[in-house]
Design an enzyme around this catalytic site. Structure first.
Site, PDB file in Angstrom:
ATOM      1  N   ASP A 118       0.861  -1.182   0.000  1.00  0.00           N
ATOM      2  CA  ASP A 118       0.000   0.000   0.000  1.00  0.00           C
ATOM      3  C   ASP A 118       0.895   1.229   0.000  1.00  0.00           C
ATOM      4  OD1 ASP A 118      -1.753   2.063   0.424  1.00  0.00           O
ATOM      5  OD2 ASP A 118      -2.785   1.139   2.122  1.00  0.00           O
ATOM      6  N   ASN A 145       3.759   3.344 -11.909  1.00  0.00           N
ATOM      7  CA  ASN A 145       2.466   3.463 -12.578  1.00  0.00           C
ATOM      8  C   ASN A 145       1.272   3.583 -11.635  1.00  0.00           C
ATOM      9  OD1 ASN A 145       0.436   2.801 -14.868  1.00  0.00           O
ATOM     10  ND2 ASN A 145       0.155   1.118 -13.407  1.00  0.00           N
ATOM     11  N   TYR A 209      -5.612  15.600  -7.982  1.00  0.00           N
ATOM     12  CA  TYR A 209      -4.931  14.669  -8.887  1.00  0.00           C
ATOM     13  C   TYR A 209      -3.941  15.417  -9.782  1.00  0.00           C
ATOM     14  CZ  TYR A 209      -4.457  10.930 -12.389  1.00  0.00           C
ATOM     15  OH  TYR A 209      -3.976   9.968 -13.241  1.00  0.00           O
ATOM     16  N   LEU A 243      -6.968  10.208 -21.673  1.00  0.00           N
ATOM     17  CA  LEU A 243      -7.970   9.315 -21.094  1.00  0.00           C
ATOM     18  C   LEU A 243      -7.795   7.915 -21.672  1.00  0.00           C
ATOM     19  CD1 LEU A 243     -10.485   8.943 -19.313  1.00  0.00           C
ATOM     20  CD2 LEU A 243     -11.878   9.578 -21.314  1.00  0.00           C
TER      21      LEU A 243
END
Length: 315
Positions: A118, A145, A209, A243
């Site tokens: 995590d 990633n 983000y 996207l």
């Protein structure tokens, strides 16, 4: 319009046309194809030439991939497996990692291991790198990633969420890269950082983000300068993605954007190619590069056009 303006516009149009019709021949599945055409053989030969700085190709390359249980990371793992790489995968969900690992073995991975972790925990990155080096002996590629959940909503003032996301999307990347740099340097290796268009152009509904992705761009672009100046032979490839049709991305953006999603397997292939050829930057889809250039030249007009792609109703 002034002459320089006409030149810039013409250059942008030509570049856009070339980008639209350009086909990427890089194909990690080629080694497994018998009786390939001469064109395919030539493409594969070029791949080896692009890796001439190493004693070995992607076959046998030692790779650590984060965020590998689903989405783009899963596809990256499959491509490396087809090339016969030695791979360590990490993500939070162990059950999914097991499934990806099993498929990688079937696809041709020479070695494959996984470790659940995590990345919101500051102690996890170093543990993951130590595990990878222990299992593989060293590292040639570190592919960063993983991401935390992007809520894709208006700013609500949630500072704690932003702090958590900064740990997952940025600080853990820094910690992983720092831990892996010594072994990457010994092998003239590569850091591959998966980022986003939101780290180059501010977009609606991505405040926290976007902040993490801009931080990635700043840190790793600066690190690249320092590595070159110090003559440390570790490449840094920053991947700017649009996207992508992962389940999570489609779920959070459904009904909110008027943009077609690009396929994850092709995005993964572009990322691998960028790392293998030691490119400074990778744009996928390719037209994002022209979009970023135009936005830099004409930010006001670019922002106006950008907002038309988003579905928003004032409260």
């Amino acid at each position: 319009m002034k002459p320089i303006g006409k030149v810039l516009c013409a250059t942008g149009i030509v570049a856009g046309i070339l980008t639209f019709f350009w086909k990427d021949d890089f194909n990690p599945a080629l080694p497994a194809v018998k009786g390939s055409s001469s064109a395919a053989f030539f493409t594969y030969f070029c791949i080896f030439c692009s890796l001439s700085h190493k004693k070995e190709s992607l076959s046998g390359a030692r790779v650590l991939v984060t965020g590998a249980s689903a989405g783009i990371g899963e596809q990256i793992a499959y491509h490396y497996a087809r090339f016969g790489a030695e791979i360590v995968l990490t993500a939070r969900r162990e059950a999914l990692l097991q499934k990806v690992t099993e498929k990688c073995l079937k696809l041709g991975a020479k070695k494959i291991f996984y470790i659940s972790a995590d990345m919101s925990s500051p102690s996890e990155p170093e543990k993951v790198v130590q595990f990878a080096v222990q299992k593989l002996g060293s590292l040639d590629y570190l592919v960063l990633n993983h991401i935390g959940t992007n809520r894709f909503q208006e700013w609500t003032g949630d500072v704690e969420y932003t702090r958590w996301l900064m740990q997952v999307n940025f600080l853990s990347y820094v910690a992983l890269a720092t831990a892996a740099l010594p072994t990457l340097e010994k092998n003239r290796g590569a850091l591959v950082v998966v980022s986003s268009l939101t780290g180059r152009m501010p977009t609606p509904f991505t405040t926290s983000y976007s902040a993490t992705k801009f931080a990635l761009d700043g840190f790793f672009s600066s690190l690249r300068h320092e590595l070159v100046m110090q003559k440390r032979d570790v490449s840094v490839t920053l991947c700017i993605l649009g996207l992508i049709d992962t389940d999570s991305a489609l779920e959070y953006t459904r009904g909110k954007v008027h943009i077609s999603a690009s396929p994850a397997p092709e995005a993964a292939l572009a990322i691998i190619r960028g790392g293998a050829t030691r490119a400074h930057e990778v744009f996928y889809p390719r037209w994002l590069q022209q979009l970023c250039c135009l936005w830099t030249l004409f930010p006001s007009s670019g922002n106006h056009v950008l907002r038309t792609f988003y579905n928003y109703s004032s409260p």
